[in-house]
Design an enzyme around this catalytic site. Structure first.
Site, PDB file in Angstrom:
ATOM      1  N   ARG A  52      -8.816 -29.094   7.237  1.00  0.00           N
ATOM      2  CA  ARG A  52      -7.589 -28.584   7.850  1.00  0.00           C
ATOM      3  C   ARG A  52      -7.761 -27.095   8.081  1.00  0.00           C
ATOM      4  NH1 ARG A  52      -3.047 -31.783   4.144  1.00  0.00           N
ATOM      5  NH2 ARG A  52      -3.904 -33.868   4.564  1.00  0.00           N
ATOM      6  N   LYS A  78       8.449 -39.939  -0.064  1.00  0.00           N
ATOM      7  CA  LYS A  78       7.353 -39.930  -1.036  1.00  0.00           C
ATOM      8  C   LYS A  78       7.843 -39.517  -2.416  1.00  0.00           C
ATOM      9  CE  LYS A  78       5.908 -35.240   0.351  1.00  0.00           C
ATOM     10  NZ  LYS A  78       4.784 -34.382   0.758  1.00  0.00           N
ATOM     11  N   CYS A  99      -5.838 -41.745   6.281  1.00  0.00           N
ATOM     12  CA  CYS A  99      -5.050 -42.967   6.470  1.00  0.00           C
ATOM     13  C   CYS A  99      -5.356 -43.739   7.759  1.00  0.00           C
ATOM     14  CB  CYS A  99      -3.564 -42.680   6.311  1.00  0.00           C
ATOM     15  SG  CYS A  99      -2.998 -41.095   6.914  1.00  0.00           S
ATOM     16  N   ASP A 123      -8.182 -40.186  -2.543  1.00  0.00           N
ATOM     17  CA  ASP A 123      -7.210 -40.836  -1.677  1.00  0.00           C
ATOM     18  C   ASP A 123      -7.308 -42.353  -1.804  1.00  0.00           C
ATOM     19  OD1 ASP A 123      -5.189 -40.797   0.152  1.00  0.00           O
ATOM     20  OD2 ASP A 123      -6.443 -40.359   1.883  1.00  0.00           O
ATOM     21  N   HIS A 149      -5.155 -46.116  -0.118  1.00  0.00           N
ATOM     22  CA  HIS A 149      -4.061 -46.752   0.612  1.00  0.00           C
ATOM     23  C   HIS A 149      -3.992 -48.209   0.183  1.00  0.00           C
ATOM     24  CE1 HIS A 149      -5.007 -43.187   3.027  1.00  0.00           C
ATOM     25  NE2 HIS A 149      -3.699 -43.161   3.218  1.00  0.00           N
ATOM     26  N   GLN A 184     -10.235 -35.526  -1.060  1.00  0.00           N
ATOM     27  CA  GLN A 184      -9.069 -36.154  -1.669  1.00  0.00           C
ATOM     28  C   GLN A 184      -9.479 -37.336  -2.546  1.00  0.00           C
ATOM     29  OE1 GLN A 184      -6.942 -37.085   2.025  1.00  0.00           O
ATOM     30  NE2 GLN A 184      -5.365 -35.630   1.429  1.00  0.00           N
ATOM     31  N   HIS A 241       0.536 -44.813   0.714  1.00  0.00           N
ATOM     32  CA  HIS A 241      -0.409 -43.699   0.648  1.00  0.00           C
ATOM     33  C   HIS A 241      -0.294 -43.127  -0.765  1.00  0.00           C
ATOM     34  CE1 HIS A 241      -0.233 -43.096   5.214  1.00  0.00           C
ATOM     35  NE2 HIS A 241       0.826 -43.849   4.971  1.00  0.00           N
TER      36      HIS A 241
END
Length: 667
Positions: free
Chosen positions: A384, A491, A355, A404, A406, A402, A537
């Site tokens: 991570r 979320k 992000c 992912d 945004h 991910q 997100h």
């Protein structure tokens, strides 16, 4: 003070009862059927024993097996106590520690006198537990003075219990539960009225492991005995069947059988994808990329290594520092050893999420309100530093990718964008073979950024969007989860149900105004002034690694033909058919079918078994007759599948149709 208490029942009726009345007394007064069915009670919302006297005017709801969540927690707690009593009866001198309920059962930690327990001990312990249940021993709550209870534990040689009792806060009520007249344990409760309320056939002890006292490896090693406990034997049998099915579907086992990937200590927490596994990955990635392109997303690629100051500004440094891989991994302590900024050295960190980098792209150039929404997607590789004990196959890793994205929007665009996301997610899940999922709203956590007004607005926006999408219903398992949101935004969580009834939290969308503020993202509004965008997100798969693991277990490796790494194998019966088999493979590949030839000098039954284990969707068997006639014997995967002789062109057409991704088939 009145000697009568007003007790309000769920239907709104009120009963006046004398002091000393228990919920069990009220159940008996209502009727013998309810008295028999009642397991516990909720008194002013608090779960309590049936036999604990009411203490004043109260709202009362009786708990029965129909209240499954409460009932399961009760019986599992009781099974743990019965386990502890059984172990001490069979192995005198064993000390007891803690015994909580779990999501599907219970465990208890013991300090054995002579030797650690083993799984060979479990049958005898189960038999003793059934004897205790059959004895129908009353479970009675008692309140003890602190010093008296500590003295009781020390006199009995229960050093662990004595230590724990001594550390409980002053003024806290210390309670024990007595099983009959000969055994007790320190516990807050509640419990069933007696051991006989348990079904002696609805539990099973499952395994034994080691555990440190209070989870600290500096402390004594204990023996932990696990069990699973249910309300009925039917529920137990269903659970054991799911466990058996889960073992058969284990993605690590199937991944090895299908030659998809492997893991090894040289790269703990990262996956070695083999060619067939990476074909599966690429098919999934290509499908997702087509869906995102069609939905108006723009794909980007951002650096994996970023300055720690960026993570500090976003707020992630304070939350995720211990789980981030930092370069260098030691912080200089003085200016002579290295430059210092804001009390930290100038460090770099591998990104744990995408992000902040997407905000940096958004900030390049001036954005107008007319430019929004901007949907920015990335198949971003993140890292991570998960604890070693948390790693699990490809489901929980340290390096992951991910799906992912945004979405930067104006406030007036929020509802429509979230609704569109819900529709896209629904379509993707169905294409991938998941017909059922639940939606949960994770609300503000205790530690968070942003104002209460911001959280109120963000949470309500998510509620309104799900309602607008027609999914805030019981059919979608709609539920709100207090305290489960991220530190910067509430979320929506999307929980898939797989083929054997397990749930997996995968997709998510968060409505965030905190990071745009912290990282100074803005656009020029219709009024010519700067405004903060809202940042959504969102992810559908979550991570490729974990989602592929879920796909493997959901389909038991028998992927839809369009995802299968190898869609067809051409297997010969005789060597005379080799040339024809190779020409068939060539034509299949020319048609876009992922095909291989098996020309080995092996019996056809051996080949069929081997490719069935590898979960190849279609086997094209070729003998001398097929080679002469230009046909193939098509044998789909599955015990019930029938072999069918088809002209080669017809077989190719069928395989092309079956192997076309669903989004392209709809086009």
């Amino acid at each position: 003070m009145s000697d009568l208490y007003a007790i309000t029942l769920p239907d709104g009726s009120v009963r006046e009862v004398p002091a000393g009345t228990t919920p069990g007394d009220i159940a008996a007064a209502i009727g013998p059927g309810l008295a028999k069915a009642a397991l516990a009670a909720r008194v002013n919302g608090e779960l309590r024993d049936l036999n604990r006297p009411l203490e004043g005017d109260s709202a009362l709801a009786l708990v029965t097996a129909r209240d499954e969540a409460d009932a399961l927690e009760l019986v599992r707690h009781d099974y743990a106590h019965v386990l502890a009593e059984a172990v001490q009866a069979l192995f005198p001198g064993t000390q007891i520690t803690f015994g909580p309920s779990t999501d599907d059962g219970f465990y208890y930690d013991f300090a054995p006198k002579d030797r650690p327990f083993t799984e060979e001990d479990l049958p005898a312990i189960e038999a003793e537990m059934r004897r205790i249940i059959a004895a129908d021993k009353p479970l009675v709550r008692e309140v003890w003075p602190r010093e008296q209870l500590i003295a009781r534990w020390r006199a009995a040689g229960e050093t662990f219990k004595a230590e724990w009792a001594a550390e409980l806060p002053e003024g806290e009520e210390l309670t024990v539960y007595r099983s009959g007249h000969d055994w007790l344990d320190m516990c807050r409760g509640p419990h069933l009225a007696s051991t006989g309320k348990l079904d002696p056939q609805a539990f099973k002890l499952t395994r034994v492991s080691g555990a440190y006292w209070r989870g600290d490896q500096k402390n004594a090693m204990l023996s932990r005995i696990y069990g699973t406990g249910w309300l009925t034997k039917k529920q137990l049998d269903a659970h054991l069947f799911r466990l058996e099915e889960a073992a058969k579907r284990d993605h690590r086992k199937i991944g090895q059988e299908m030659d998809l990937f492997h893991l090894q200590s040289e790269a703990q927490g990262s996956v070695f994808w083999h060619p067939k596994g990476f074909v599966l990955w690429r098919q999934l990635e290509a499908y997702m990329r087509r869906r995102l392109d069609a939905a108006g997303y723009e794909e980007v690629k951002t650096p994996q290594l970023m300055d720690a100051r960026q993570w500090e500004q976003s707020g992630h440094w304070g939350k995720y520092r211990e789980n981030m891989f930092v370069v260098p991994d030691e912080i200089p302590s003085t200016e002579e050893e290295g430059p210092i900024l804001s009390g930290k050295a100038e460090l770099m960190a591998l990104k744990p999420m995408n992000c902040p980098a997407h905000i940096l792209i958004f900030k390049q150039g001036i954005k107008s309100y007319r430019d929004l929404p901007i949907r920015m997607a990335e198949f971003g590789c993140c890292h991570r530093n998960e604890p070693h004990g948390a790693l699990h196959g490809i489901m929980r890793v340290r390096q992951f990718t991910q799906d992912d994205a945004h979405i930067f929007v104006r406030e007036d665009q929020l509802i429509e964008e979230i609704k569109a996301f819900c529709d896209l997610l629904d379509s993707v899940y169905r294409d991938l073979g998941f017909e059922q999922y639940a939606i949960k709203l994770a609300l503000r956590p205790e530690k968070r950024f942003g104002s209460e007004e911001m959280w109120d607005k963000a949470e309500q926006t998510l509620r309104d969007a799900v309602a607008a999408a027609g999914r805030a219903t019981e059919a979608y398992g709609w539920e709100e989860l207090p305290g489960e949101g991220a530190f910067y935004a509430p979320k929506l969580e999307f929980h898939l149900t797989d083929a054997i009834g397990r749930t997996w939290q995968v997709g998510t969308i968060q409505a965030d105004t905190v990071l745009p503020e912290r990282l100074d993202a803005s656009y020029v509004g219709e009024d010519g002034q700067r405004h903060r965008p809202v940042m959504l997100h969102r992810a559908i798969l979550g991570t490729f690694e974990r989602f592929i693991g879920i796909l493997i277990e959901h389909h038991a490796g028998r992927f839809p033909a369009w995802l299968a790494p190898v869609q067809a194998v051409v297997a010969t019966i005789v060597s005379d058919a080799d040339d024809y088999a190779l020409s068939v493979v060539e034509k299949l590949r020319a048609a876009g079918i992922r095909a291989e030839a098996d020309l080995r000098n092996e019996k056809i039954n051996f080949k069929v078994r081997e490719h069935s284990v590898a979960k190849v969707p279609n086997l094209l068997v070729i003998g001398k007759r097929e080679a002469e006639e230009g046909t193939v014997a098509l044998r789909p995967l599955g015990a019930d599948a029938r072999q069918e002789v088809l002209a080669l062109d017809a077989a190719i057409a069928r395989l092309v149709r079956e192997g076309t991704p669903p989004d392209l088939a709809r086009a």
